[in-house]
Design a protein around this motif. Structure first.
Motif, PDB file in Angstrom:
ATOM      1  N   ILE A 234       0.811  -1.405  -0.113  1.00 53.43           N
ATOM      2  CA  ILE A 234       0.048   0.008   0.100  1.00 53.43           C
ATOM      3  C   ILE A 234       0.671   1.046   0.035  1.00 53.43           C
ATOM      4  CG2 ILE A 234      -1.717   1.283   1.323  1.00 53.43           C
ATOM      5  CD1 ILE A 234      -2.313  -1.621   2.802  1.00 53.43           C
ATOM      6  N   ASP A 235       0.668   2.285  -0.707  1.00 54.40           N
ATOM      7  CA  ASP A 235       1.418   3.615  -0.930  1.00 54.40           C
ATOM      8  C   ASP A 235       0.459   4.517  -0.929  1.00 54.40           C
ATOM      9  OD1 ASP A 235       4.246   4.357  -2.082  1.00 54.40           O
ATOM     10  OD2 ASP A 235       2.562   5.716  -2.418  1.00 54.40           O
ATOM     11  N   ILE A 236       0.742   5.559   0.016  1.00 51.84           N
ATOM     12  CA  ILE A 236      -0.226   6.790  -0.045  1.00 51.84           C
ATOM     13  C   ILE A 236       0.125   7.679  -1.282  1.00 51.84           C
ATOM     14  CG2 ILE A 236      -0.810   8.741   1.284  1.00 51.84           C
ATOM     15  CD1 ILE A 236       0.211   7.520   3.695  1.00 51.84           C
ATOM     16  N   ASP A 237      -1.013   8.193  -1.859  1.00 49.12           N
ATOM     17  CA  ASP A 237      -0.761   8.849  -2.965  1.00 49.12           C
ATOM     18  C   ASP A 237      -0.388  10.361  -2.582  1.00 49.12           C
ATOM     19  OD1 ASP A 237      -1.603   6.811  -4.592  1.00 49.12           O
ATOM     20  OD2 ASP A 237      -3.647   7.237  -4.594  1.00 49.12           O
ATOM     21  N   HIS A 238       0.525  10.944  -3.509  1.00 47.39           N
ATOM     22  CA  HIS A 238       1.077  12.314  -3.398  1.00 47.39           C
ATOM     23  C   HIS A 238       1.428  12.667  -1.888  1.00 47.39           C
ATOM     24  CE1 HIS A 238       0.032  12.582  -7.263  1.00 47.39           C
ATOM     25  NE2 HIS A 238      -1.388  12.467  -7.342  1.00 47.39           N
ATOM     26  N   PHE A 239       1.985  11.761  -1.097  1.00 46.45           N
ATOM     27  CA  PHE A 239       2.348  11.701   0.328  1.00 46.45           C
ATOM     28  C   PHE A 239       3.197  13.095   0.482  1.00 46.45           C
ATOM     29  CE2 PHE A 239       4.911  11.006   4.053  1.00 46.45           C
ATOM     30  CZ  PHE A 239       3.944  11.231   5.017  1.00 46.45           C
ATOM     31  N   LYS A 240       4.107  13.228  -0.545  1.00 48.26           N
ATOM     32  CA  LYS A 240       5.396  14.185  -0.431  1.00 48.26           C
ATOM     33  C   LYS A 240       4.731  15.553  -0.537  1.00 48.26           C
ATOM     34  CE  LYS A 240       9.669  15.362  -2.973  1.00 48.26           C
ATOM     35  NZ  LYS A 240       9.313  17.006  -3.023  1.00 48.26           N
ATOM     36  N   GLN A 241       3.670  15.759  -1.292  1.00 46.43           N
ATOM     37  CA  GLN A 241       2.749  16.970  -1.131  1.00 46.43           C
ATOM     38  C   GLN A 241       2.118  17.346   0.155  1.00 46.43           C
ATOM     39  OE1 GLN A 241      -0.566  17.128  -4.333  1.00 46.43           O
ATOM     40  NE2 GLN A 241       1.429  16.546  -5.890  1.00 46.43           N
ATOM     41  N   GLY A 251       2.833  15.331   7.845  1.00 41.25           N
ATOM     42  CA  GLY A 251       3.040  14.116   7.290  1.00 41.25           C
ATOM     43  C   GLY A 251       3.131  12.854   8.196  1.00 41.25           C
ATOM     44  N   ASP A 252       3.759  13.254   9.360  1.00 43.32           N
ATOM     45  CA  ASP A 252       3.869  12.212  10.316  1.00 43.32           C
ATOM     46  C   ASP A 252       2.425  11.789  10.889  1.00 43.32           C
ATOM     47  OD1 ASP A 252       6.453  12.096  10.242  1.00 43.32           O
ATOM     48  OD2 ASP A 252       6.975  13.076  12.120  1.00 43.32           O
ATOM     49  N   ALA A 253       1.660  12.891  11.311  1.00 42.77           N
ATOM     50  CA  ALA A 253       0.342  12.859  11.676  1.00 42.77           C
ATOM     51  C   ALA A 253      -0.487  11.715  10.760  1.00 42.77           C
ATOM     52  CB  ALA A 253      -0.602  13.987  11.848  1.00 42.77           C
ATOM     53  N   CYS A 273       2.355  -3.913   8.583  1.00 45.21           N
ATOM     54  CA  CYS A 273       3.517  -3.613   8.795  1.00 45.21           C
ATOM     55  C   CYS A 273       3.862  -1.947   8.062  1.00 45.21           C
ATOM     56  CB  CYS A 273       4.900  -4.647   8.236  1.00 45.21           C
ATOM     57  SG  CYS A 273       4.670  -6.210   8.526  1.00 45.21           S
ATOM     58  N   ARG A 274       4.978  -1.305   8.486  1.00 46.01           N
ATOM     59  CA  ARG A 274       5.156  -0.220   7.827  1.00 46.01           C
ATOM     60  C   ARG A 274       6.511  -0.696   7.023  1.00 46.01           C
ATOM     61  NH1 ARG A 274       7.519   5.486   9.762  1.00 46.01           N
ATOM     62  NH2 ARG A 274       7.372   6.507   7.725  1.00 46.01           N
ATOM     63  N   TYR A 275       6.277  -0.384   5.587  1.00 46.40           N
ATOM     64  CA  TYR A 275       7.280  -1.073   4.915  1.00 46.40           C
ATOM     65  C   TYR A 275       8.479  -0.257   4.745  1.00 46.40           C
ATOM     66  CZ  TYR A 275       9.207  -3.922   0.868  1.00 46.40           C
ATOM     67  OH  TYR A 275       9.474  -4.587  -0.278  1.00 46.40           O
ATOM     68  N   GLY A 277       8.969   4.707   4.748  1.00 52.85           N
ATOM     69  CA  GLY A 277       8.433   5.879   4.090  1.00 52.85           C
ATOM     70  C   GLY A 277       6.867   5.989   4.012  1.00 52.85           C
ATOM     71  N   ASP A 278       6.124   5.915   3.049  1.00 53.75           N
ATOM     72  CA  ASP A 278       4.821   6.000   3.204  1.00 53.75           C
ATOM     73  C   ASP A 278       4.075   4.914   2.602  1.00 53.75           C
ATOM     74  OD1 ASP A 278       5.333   6.610   0.543  1.00 53.75           O
ATOM     75  OD2 ASP A 278       3.985   7.879  -0.051  1.00 53.75           O
ATOM     76  N   GLU A 279       5.002   3.577   2.597  1.00 56.69           N
ATOM     77  CA  GLU A 279       4.534   2.079   2.325  1.00 56.69           C
ATOM     78  C   GLU A 279       4.170   1.324   3.316  1.00 56.69           C
ATOM     79  OE1 GLU A 279       6.261   1.770  -2.348  1.00 56.69           O
ATOM     80  OE2 GLU A 279       7.578   1.177  -0.566  1.00 56.69           O
ATOM     81  N   VAL A 348      -0.261   0.482 -10.939  1.00 50.49           N
ATOM     82  CA  VAL A 348      -1.428   1.310 -10.465  1.00 50.49           C
ATOM     83  C   VAL A 348      -0.937   2.818 -10.654  1.00 50.49           C
ATOM     84  CG1 VAL A 348      -2.658   2.118  -8.328  1.00 50.49           C
ATOM     85  CG2 VAL A 348      -2.129  -0.615  -8.834  1.00 50.49           C
ATOM     86  N   LYS A 349       0.250   2.977 -10.231  1.00 48.69           N
ATOM     87  CA  LYS A 349       0.771   4.320 -10.283  1.00 48.69           C
ATOM     88  C   LYS A 349       0.898   5.049 -11.669  1.00 48.69           C
ATOM     89  CE  LYS A 349       1.870   5.143  -5.893  1.00 48.69           C
ATOM     90  NZ  LYS A 349       1.677   6.114  -5.088  1.00 48.69           N
ATOM     91  N   GLN A 350       1.251   4.017 -12.501  1.00 51.04           N
ATOM     92  CA  GLN A 350       1.205   4.300 -14.007  1.00 51.04           C
ATOM     93  C   GLN A 350      -0.144   4.687 -14.413  1.00 51.04           C
ATOM     94  OE1 GLN A 350       4.135   4.191 -16.371  1.00 51.04           O
ATOM     95  NE2 GLN A 350       4.814   4.794 -14.360  1.00 51.04           N
TER      96      GLN A 350
END
Ligand SMILES: Nc1nc2c(ncn2[C@@H]2O[C@H](COP(=O)(O)OP(=O)(O)OP(=O)(O)O)[C@@H](O)[C@H]2O)c(=O)[nH]1
Length: 376
Positions: A234-241, A251-253, A273-275, A277-279, A348-350
């Motif tokens: 699982i990856d959070i979309d546009h987490f960097k933003q 971001g931490d929250a 599990c936290r893999y 970063g945001d994965e 999926v990202k693509q």
């Protein structure tokens, strides 16, 4: 067969004589001191009494004299054994007390057997100087004093020894208790350390190291029990933003809120599990690929409704991209499964994010129902 009474306050000394005389056809009786010996002798009428001299309650000399008080014990012979009282007056006293023989400890086995056999053959009654005989009384007094001094000394030493043993026992008990407590504390610290080494500091979820261990175990279980195993990457979309717009704390929250939600959304036997970063990875034992993909879709729609407020401002809704991989006959390693999920996630990202896809090789190996349009 004769009855022989062995009297000594030390069981080891009695055992020595019993071992020596056993098997010679005699009846062997034991007493732990002079008083007990007197009672047994009155009852059992032994032919021979072999007694120690220094004993509590009634010493060997007094026992020898008291035995003569009973007419039925007239022919009972007495042998005394002593390590401590081999002096002149002791030997004279032995005669006055009607003792057959005084043996010096440690007793030579051959000599003991010889003296015992002689005493058993003796038919003459014992001769004891009557009470009040000056020499007897005088000597008995001397030896008696020595005996009492010796007994007092022995008692003092015994008391000291017992105190030392008690002190040492208490010390040992304290040491054992302290060691047990230290061991328990160490075990608890080790358990905590191990638990911490398996957890991610920010979210409290299991970390990647733990994932590798658990996934390995789950694959082995699934193979053994021939059951399905799926995982979601699982990856959070546009987490960097989110980080860029609202700051790292926001971001931490968001990561913490998503983690809490993930933990609540899956079954007990699933591992979240936290893999990195945001994965995140969720292991789902006993779950088929299609069921896992359906779970992923349900998770996405529920996550979108999640409202995260950070320092008074609402963060944007969370959308997730999810790659789904399942164990197949040719995919049975941690790396192979994670790579398959990663490829699906990439697709999926693509494809524009916010969806869940099954890994593409799954289709080649397992026939999917026609509605599974979203294959990677
Ligand atoms: N706040 C916070 N940010 C983190 C943490 N770990 C990683 N990040 C950030 O998460 C961001 C992940 O960015 P990307 O991998 O580009 O992912 P994304 O922005 O979600 O982009 P897409 O996945 O393509 O949608 C990076 O900026 C990392 O610095 C963390 O523990 N806390």
């Amino acid at each position: 067969m004769h009855t022989i009474l062995i009297v000594d306050d030390l069981p080891a000394n009695r055992e020595f004589l019993i071992t020596l005389l056993r098997g010679r056809g005699h009846r062997l009786l034991e007493a732990g001191d002079g008083v007990e010996a007197l009672e047994i002798a009155r009852r059992e009428r032994p032919k021979l009494v072999i007694a120690d001299i220094v004993m509590p309650r009634l010493d060997g000399y007094s026992l020898a004299r008291r035995l003569a008080d009973y007419p039925q014990l007239r022919e009972t012979q007495v042998i005394l054994c002593s390590a401590a009282y081999d002096e002149k007056e002791a030997r004279a006293l032995v005669r006055h007390c009607g003792v057959w023989r005084l043996l010096a400890k440690p007793c030579e086995p051959e000599l003991v057997l010889d003296v015992v056999e002689q005493a058993l053959r003796e038919t003459r009654p014992r001769e004891v100087s009557p009470a009040g005989t000056p020499v007897t009384d005088e000597q008995l007094g001397v030896v008696g004093d020595k005996l009492h001094q010796k007994i007092a000394e022995l008692e003092r030493l015994q008391g000291e020894l017992e105190r030392r043993v008690e002190d040492r026992t208490r010390e040992l008990q304290r040491e054992v208790r302290e060691r047990q407590q230290a061991q328990q504390a160490l075990d608890a610290a080790n358990r905590r350390l191990r638990e911490e080494s398996l957890r991610d500091g920010l979210t409290g979820l299991y970390n990647r190291r733990c994932l590798d261990e658990v996934l390995q175990r789950e694959i082995a279980q699934a193979v053994r029990h021939e059951r399905s195993l799926s995982l979601l990457l699982i990856d959070i979309d546009h987490f960097k933003q989110c980080n860029d717009r609202f700051g790292h704390a926001a971001g931490d929250a968001m990561l913490r809120a998503v983690s809490t939600h993930l933990r609540a959304a899956f079954r007990e036997e699933d591992t979240v599990c936290r893999y990195g970063g945001d994965e995140f990875v969720v292991l789902m034992p006993g779950t088929t690929p299609v069921a896992a993909r359906d779970c992923a879709d349900r998770l996405r729609s529920r996550m979108r409704e999640l409202q995260i407020v950070q320092e008074g401002s609402a963060l944007p809704p969370v959308t997730l991209s999810i790659g789904v991989a399942s164990m197949t006959t040719s995919r049975r390693s941690v790396t192979a499964m994670l790579q398959a999920a990663d490829r699906a996630l990439y697709r999926v990202k693509q494809a524009g994010r916010d969806q869940a896809q099954l890994s593409s090789d799954y289709m080649a190996l397992d026939l999917l129902p026609p509605h599974s349009a979203a294959l990677a």
